[in-house]
Design a protein around this motif. Structure first.
Motif, short mmCIF file in Angstrom:
data_model
loop_
_atom_site.label_atom_id
_atom_site.label_comp_id
_atom_site.label_asym_id
_atom_site.label_seq_id
_atom_site.Cartn_x
_atom_site.Cartn_y
_atom_site.Cartn_z
N ALA A 66 0.83 -1.20 0.00
CA ALA A 66 0.00 0.00 0.00
C ALA A 66 0.87 1.26 0.00
CB ALA A 66 -0.91 -0.01 1.22
N ALA A 67 1.98 1.21 0.73
CA ALA A 67 2.87 2.36 0.79
C ALA A 67 3.52 2.62 -0.56
CB ALA A 67 3.93 2.14 1.85
N ARG A 68 3.84 1.57 -1.30
CA ARG A 68 4.41 1.76 -2.64
C ARG A 68 3.41 2.44 -3.57
NH1 ARG A 68 8.01 -3.58 -4.30
NH2 ARG A 68 9.59 -3.35 -2.65
N ARG A 69 2.16 1.96 -3.53
CA ARG A 69 1.15 2.59 -4.37
C ARG A 69 0.96 4.06 -3.99
NH1 ARG A 69 -1.45 -2.41 -3.36
NH2 ARG A 69 -2.75 -1.43 -1.74
N ALA A 70 0.92 4.31 -2.69
CA ALA A 70 0.74 5.69 -2.23
C ALA A 70 1.91 6.57 -2.63
CB ALA A 70 0.57 5.70 -0.71
#
Length: 657
Positions: free
Chosen positions: A35-39
């Protein structure tokens, strides 16, 4: 639409520099990291799309409504208040009113008496009736707080110009202060840079004692209604304050006997001092409050309204106007392009954007054009030092600061540019300037070196107490240390002195005070990464105490927040609703301290990813910046964009620093 540096409107993102092309060298460790990568990718693309065609980034810079009120006051006193302008400004001021009738310094904050009184008067100038419901609520609140007599000094100075306060009950700011030698305890250079221009302007204004009565009274703002001009209620004062009150009375008596030619010579010297410091954009300090005071002072001194100096100053004020909503006129305190640009560049570099990406090269080229190349007021204490710093705004040669300079260097040194030689030379000049600005105790102030006198905070000229000076602070010193470490100077004796000073500034709870950001979360978020960069091990007791404090102040939702009231109330330290910027500051410290795999960090990262909007950024109505603690708060629009991106990027790329 917002205004450009030259006053012409531009649309953000008019020249998008492409999309972020970032690859990861390893697989995500779990759903939080995915999720952090997408964000991170979405936030990087959002930030890229907001870059101006010239290479800079800039968001609205908001304070409370008192400066919007000052703008109306100035125009009324000079006889140039336009009804349409007053109406539009009134709409903005009115929409910021709290439910209890007051105006706060920060979003959802407690009402501030001085700001509320000034907002009320501004609305009267804009045509609001004292019998309207919102005005009745305001007047009742003001009376409950003690009325005008209990308000801050700035409010009463303006009220004196309308004839609602007695000039004899205001502090005397003698223009003769301009001739005091630089070694004198209370010369103008003993005040901070952000107070100095106002002080010189006020010395001219208070000598003239202007009064232009308004076509209405404000008796409703006084607890009693016996006289149109009130006198202050005696308050409990310290020994220092009593001493300066007696001194002020003596100065007032002496001023009456000063020969007219002497007073005229002093006022002329003040005016020359001000004229010498006007910036290319027509401002003083590239700041609307300072410029407002100077316009009034020069007008009173006899400068004609069509003089190029005043025309340029009015042009600057117009360039600071924004239209938040249709029909609403708001005045920005300053433009913040240098700060926003260097932080945006660092955030994109942290996200893994190629160091030669066109957006970064363009930003670097623009930043190079903003480096100061002549001495400013800082040279009074460092006459031997060559210029080379950066300021906060588009045009501000007189007041570069070590904070902006350090952050610009941190960004520039990571960019691969065809202008590499220019970058290297600029960084070298800037680093030498920063080193030369180190104070004797090992730390750095923002605008001056060794500006540490306690006397300016004791005189009754301002309500800002110790913040009338510019002593070294932990947050600024940390940024300089981080910059020096990035340049390979972590073992330099000057860096080591600064590290020792920072360690000594840690508070009993494990946090560091934040002078220019709210508050201990900001200070700690600045200091821990700097200590680690300078070679302090993650296991050092100071680092572990900071980690413990940050862990203990994490909110149940996973984020961090600290309210503005923590400057006045120690029980509020580290407590407040979670905000994106403050959560990011805590994460930056924890990641630097080696806490990547901790549950605390995962919870914080999860909160940021969950709070990200569909546009790839974060919403943050809270004020997390500071100009003067307890007095002037700041909402930096770009804090919600850049700091969460930095934190998420360092998390997904597994970089503590």
């Amino acid at each position: 639409m917002t205004n450009s540096a030259g006053g012409a409107p531009h649309a953000e993102g008019q020249d998008p520099a492409g999309v972020a092309d970032v690859t990861f060298a390893f697989s995500a460790s779990g759903p939080t990291e995915k999720a952090a990568r997408r964000a991170t990718m979405r936030a990087a693309n959002h930030l890229l799309a907001r870059q101006h065609a010239e290479g800079w980034w800039k968001g609205p810079f908001r304070t409370d409504v008192s400066y919007d009120a000052h703008d109306l006051f100035l125009r009324y006193l000079l006889g140039v208040l336009d009804e349409g302008l007053a109406t539009a400004s009134g709409r903005w001021i009115r929409c910021q009113q709290g439910a209890d009738g007051s105006w706060p310094l920060v979003f959802e904050g407690a009402g501030h008496l001085g700001t509320t009184i000034q907002a009320y008067v501004a609305l009267r100038l804009a045509g609001d009736s004292p019998h309207e419901e919102h005005m009745l609520r305001c007047a009742a609140w003001v009376r409950e707080q003690g009325g005008v007599a209990a308000s801050q000094l700035t409010a009463r100075v303006w009220l004196a110009m309308f004839g609602w306060w007695d000039w004899n009950d205001l502090p005397v700011v003698p223009p003769e202060i301009i001739v005091l030698p630089k070694w004198a305890p209370l010369n103008i250079y003993s005040f901070s840079a952000i107070m100095r221009v106002a002080l010189v302007s006020l010395s001219i204004i208070s000598a003239h004692r202007p009064v232009r009565p308004a076509p209405f009274s404000i008796d409703e703002l006084f607890p009693t209604s016996d006289a149109s001009v009130r006198r202050p209620t005696p308050a409990t004062t310290s020994g220092w304050e009593k001493g300066f009150q007696h001194l002020n009375s003596a100065v007032r008596a002496c001023c009456k006997s000063i020969p007219r030619p002497v007073r005229k010579t002093a006022m002329n010297a003040c005016a020359r001092w001000l004229l010498k410091r006007q910036e290319r954009d027509g401002s003083w300090g590239a700041c609307t409050p300072m410029t407002t005071w100077v316009i009034l002072a020069l007008h009173l001194h006899g400068c004609p309204s069509d003089h190029p100096v005043l025309k340029a100053a009015w042009g600057f004020l117009e360039d600071c106007v924004t239209w938040p909503e249709n029909g609403m006129r708001a005045l920005q305190t300053v433009h913040s392009p240098v700060w926003d640009t260097c932080l945006s560049s660092t955030a994109l570099l942290d996200a893994g954007l190629a160091t030669d990406h066109p957006a970064l090269v363009k930003a670097a080229d623009w930043l190079l054009t903003r480096q100061t190349d002549r001495p400013g007021d800082w040279a009074v204490r460092r006459p031997w030092l060559a210029p080379g710093g950066w300021s906060f705004q588009f045009h501000n040669q007189n007041y570069p600061d070590t904070d902006d300079t350090s952050e610009v260097i941190l960004a520039l040194r990571r960019v691969s540019s065809p202008s590499q030689k220019r970058i290297d030379e600029a960084v070298s000049r800037a680093a030498r300037w920063c080193l030369g600005m180190q104070s004797r105790n090992g730390g750095w102030g923002a605008f001056d070196a060794d500006n540490t006198s306690i006397l300016p905070g004791k005189v009754p000229f301002f309500d800002f107490r110790e913040f009338c000076a510019d002593p070294p602070t932990a947050d600024v010193t940390a940024h300089v240390v981080e910059m020096l470490a990035a340049l390979g100077m972590e073992r330099d004796p000057r860096t080591r002195r600064a590290v020792l000073w920072l360690l000594d500034q840690q508070e009993a709870n494990g946090a560091w005070y934040g002078r220019w950001g709210v508050n201990h979360i900001y200070g700690t978020g600045c200091v821990v990464p700097a200590l680690i960069a300078a070679g302090v091990p993650c296991g050092h007791v100071a680092v572990r105490r900071a980690v413990t404090w940050l862990t203990s102040t994490q909110n149940a939702d996973g984020g961090w927040g600290e309210g503005w009231q923590s400057y006045a109330d120690p029980t509020c330290t580290g407590h407040g609703p979670s905000t994106p910027s403050q959560t990011a500051w805590a994460l930056l410290a924890l990641l630097a301290a080696g806490e990547h795999d901790s549950a605390t960090v995962r919870s914080g990262v999860h909160w940021l990813t969950e709070q990200q909007t569909d546009h790839g950024t974060w919403e943050e109505p809270h004020f997390t910046g500071t100009l003067v603690p307890e007095a002037v708060a700041v909402h930096y629009d770009y804090y919600r964009h850049v700091f969460p991106l930095m934190a998420l990027s360092r998390y997904v790329l597994r970089k503590g620093h």
